[in-house]
Design an enzyme around this catalytic site. Sequence first.
Site, PDB file in Angstrom:
ATOM      1  CD  GLU A  42      20.541   1.358  13.340  1.00 56.87           C
ATOM      2  OE1 GLU A  42      21.682   1.491  12.835  1.00 56.87           O
ATOM      3  OE2 GLU A  42      20.258   0.474  14.170  1.00 56.87           O
ATOM      4  CG  HIS A  43      21.052   5.344  15.544  1.00 57.16           C
ATOM      5  ND1 HIS A  43      21.804   4.295  15.055  1.00 57.16           N
ATOM      6  CD2 HIS A  43      20.356   4.839  16.606  1.00 57.16           C
ATOM      7  CE1 HIS A  43      21.569   3.216  15.778  1.00 57.16           C
ATOM      8  NE2 HIS A  43      20.694   3.500  16.721  1.00 57.16           N
ATOM      9  CG  HIS A  85     -17.708 -14.468  -3.425  1.00 58.04           C
ATOM     10  ND1 HIS A  85     -17.081 -15.551  -4.007  1.00 58.04           N
ATOM     11  CD2 HIS A  85     -16.808 -13.945  -2.553  1.00 58.04           C
ATOM     12  CE1 HIS A  85     -15.851 -15.662  -3.498  1.00 58.04           C
ATOM     13  NE2 HIS A  85     -15.666 -14.703  -2.627  1.00 58.04           N
ATOM     14  CD  GLN A 116      26.002   3.861  14.971  1.00 57.30           C
ATOM     15  OE1 GLN A 116      25.553   4.488  15.913  1.00 57.30           O
ATOM     16  NE2 GLN A 116      25.591   2.656  14.679  1.00 57.30           N
ATOM     17  CG  HIS A 149      27.911  -0.706  17.075  1.00 58.41           C
ATOM     18  ND1 HIS A 149      27.561  -1.580  18.052  1.00 58.41           N
ATOM     19  CD2 HIS A 149      27.248   0.446  17.355  1.00 58.41           C
ATOM     20  CE1 HIS A 149      26.725  -1.000  18.897  1.00 58.41           C
ATOM     21  NE2 HIS A 149      26.524   0.230  18.499  1.00 58.41           N
ATOM     22  CG  ASP A 170      22.584   3.157  21.452  1.00 61.00           C
ATOM     23  OD1 ASP A 170      21.690   3.154  20.591  1.00 61.00           O
ATOM     24  OD2 ASP A 170      23.768   3.484  21.217  1.00 61.00           O
TER      25      ASP A 170
END
Lengths: 427, 427
Positions: A319-320, A412, A251, A254, A353
């Site tokens: 996220e993960h 209406h 991770q 990145h 991934d």
Amino acid sequence: MQIAKLSDSISLQRSVEQANVDHVTTVREVIDQVRINGDKALFNYTEKWDGAKLTCLRVTEEEVEEAFASFDSQLIKDLEEAAANIRAFHLQQVRQNIDFPLAKSSYIQYKITPLDAVGLYVPGGTAAYPSSVLMNAIPAIVAGVKRVVIVSPPSKEGKLPASVLVAAKIAGITEIYKVGGAQAIAALAYGTESIRAVDKITGPGNSYVALAKREVFGKVAIDMIAGPSEIAIIADETAFADEVASDLLAQAEHDRFASAVLVTTSVRLAKEVADEVETQLKQLPREEIARGSIENFGRIYIAESLGQAVEAVNELAPEHLEIMTEQPEVISEQIKHAGAIFVGRFSSEPVGDYFAGTNHVLPTNSTARFSSGLCVDDFIKKTSVVYYSEEMWQEQYPKIARLARLEQLEGHARSVESRSWKKGDSN
Amino acid sequence: MQIAKLSDSISLQRSVEQANVDHVTTVREVIDQVRINGDKALFNYTEKWDGAKLTCLRVTEEEVEEAFASFDSQLIKDLEEAAANIRAFHLQQVRQNIDFPLAKSSYIQYKITPLDAVGLYVPGGTAAYPSSVLMNAIPAIVAGVKRVVIVSPPSKEGKLPASVLVAAKIAGITEIYKVGGAQAIAALAYGTESIRAVDKITGPGNSYVALAKREVFGKVAIDMIAGPSEIAIIADETAFADEVASDLLAQAEHDRFASAVLVTTSVRLAKEVADEVETQLKQLPREEIARGSIENFGRIYIAESLGQAVEAVNELAPEHLEIMTEQPEVISEQIKHAGAIFVGRFSSEPVGDYFAGTNHVLPTNSTARFSSGLCVDDFIKKTSVVYYSEEMWQEQYPKIARLARLEQLEGHARSVESRSWKKGDSN
């Protein structure tokens, strides 16, 4: 890597740069120029910013075939297998129309319709990930979108990376343009002579691309604007420190804003992981990036119990999430908020991934509390269809008219009552 | 009402006011004050803007019971029936987890989880529509959201409209606060002593509320920011002019930016509808509003064929579409882009606005090309769960590592490979 006691909660708060005002001005100007001058503006910006002098924006069939022919055949097979897995899982997400009968031959239908056209932005340089091409394109194609377009900035030589062309071909995309940045987003939103407008734009990009997506939002749909990537790992004393460390570093490599968090009930594991991270960092090609991420946004938390760890992770909504405990499935069932969950030590994040079939475009920065990863739903929309028969109308209209008058919407009420002015007609 | 020949397409473009910069500044200040001072700020703003001096923000059970006891019992029955219809149809939208087995005892799961908490904004005054309470609250409750909260600005006397309390009780909401405007949105997003934060905010509001929703977006999810309402009607010579006119006016009475468009193959009908609109306008309580809308954004187009009409409507992607032709279902099947479709003359729009069971929160301003009405999906999110067994990992990891290295993410490759450093362990 810092070790701390887990108190109430963990935070992912990262001070990512806010939008630069100069950038906003530039992006708005680019969009205006593309709206006014079309292709001419695209050629100019591509020469100015990408250094490529083009006469044609569209990638030719020959260029794609050439890229494919010269590409490593084992990698082509790997990408094809990944694509097949992604397609198979996303096919599970396809939804059917709902037919809901009402009384007296009336009905409601809920119609699922794919979007007409979608544009996929693929960044240039080292961020041109073929896996992202598959992850963005396949859900759209599975949803039934007829026209899926790729835009991507060319090199100085006017080329797109072979890996992007190969992934596009494997995904089944043939409409590819050599244009990037805010100008590509403007072209997708408003159309030019070469590039017809689309209805939705997805895919990652730099800050100009993200700003441009915000600007055109409303004219077209956009996907979420992703923040830096993040992982949380829940581990107990049965986990292996070297594996946990390598997953944290996957991770961290990145970018320097990526966040990697371990929550463990084992003080021994915490210490071993901290040591392993340091050892493995030294051997990592992207050591500098990963070290920045680990130092600023990497944390090891000692939890009193797995229950406390689960609670903190649900608050965090990462996220993960990887779970490496004695009974990972039991923990997984207790997780309410996460983009994607990886269960057990043989399911490390790269499995998802690249390969398993799930999508890797996932909600960051705690937004998994209320949003989901990219999926087939993102490329369809739902239309409700109402049919009331004359008999049904006859029975129900007084109620509808009363409710309209309660809201002081006399027009209406008259709309439903107006049908009573005639008798015996029907359709 | 203007009649024109249908050429290529129709446009809904309305020059709705852009966000006022002063308003943005005010809204940001309000949000900051609520974040800093909590309830105190809420009490202050409620006194300043709503003229109500409150000591407690939460509506008591007694207030709800009182509203219910004094409310017209027929209207309660009508609202209850509407709520039951909405519940029944939205229950059809509920989705199940997907279990997707892979080879070698591995699997992917796609987990559907409701949001934890949702806030519903209900405007004050004449815009406090009980039907909107039902339309926003019921999908959230059906989705399984445990905590659904209403915020709404009180009258000077510190009261909420009885119709709102009655609709809330019918929907099953018991947590209701007397607070409106940007301060209510801030409280829902960040929480105060009295009001715990939520994960998503839905419901209509004035421009301050809309701006505040934009400001807190990202911290929480928000629903779409709706534009003015609109209807398109496709009619042939079998339609009745008085009915078509009354339906156009039902839309026009909403506000002066509302848009009402008729596309017809019958020149006779076009003329009759134009006359009828004028006749009926004079008898409408909201004549002034409706006249403004019709004059500025009302149009009758003559189409050469129903095919041409369908094409133009698909281009337009209207919020509401009514079809009054000889074979309305045939036309309906050709419509790709619309928020909701009403088939045949006994299914005028108010049937869906109030009663049939479909949602009346729908995409406006041509966004039906890529978005949908409010639904159960808006209150859930999806988490993918990946489990690879040791055997599956053994078979697949070399491919995953190759794909990671193709993207120059060595740390990712090592993450999947790190498992090979040991043998015989499993979990």
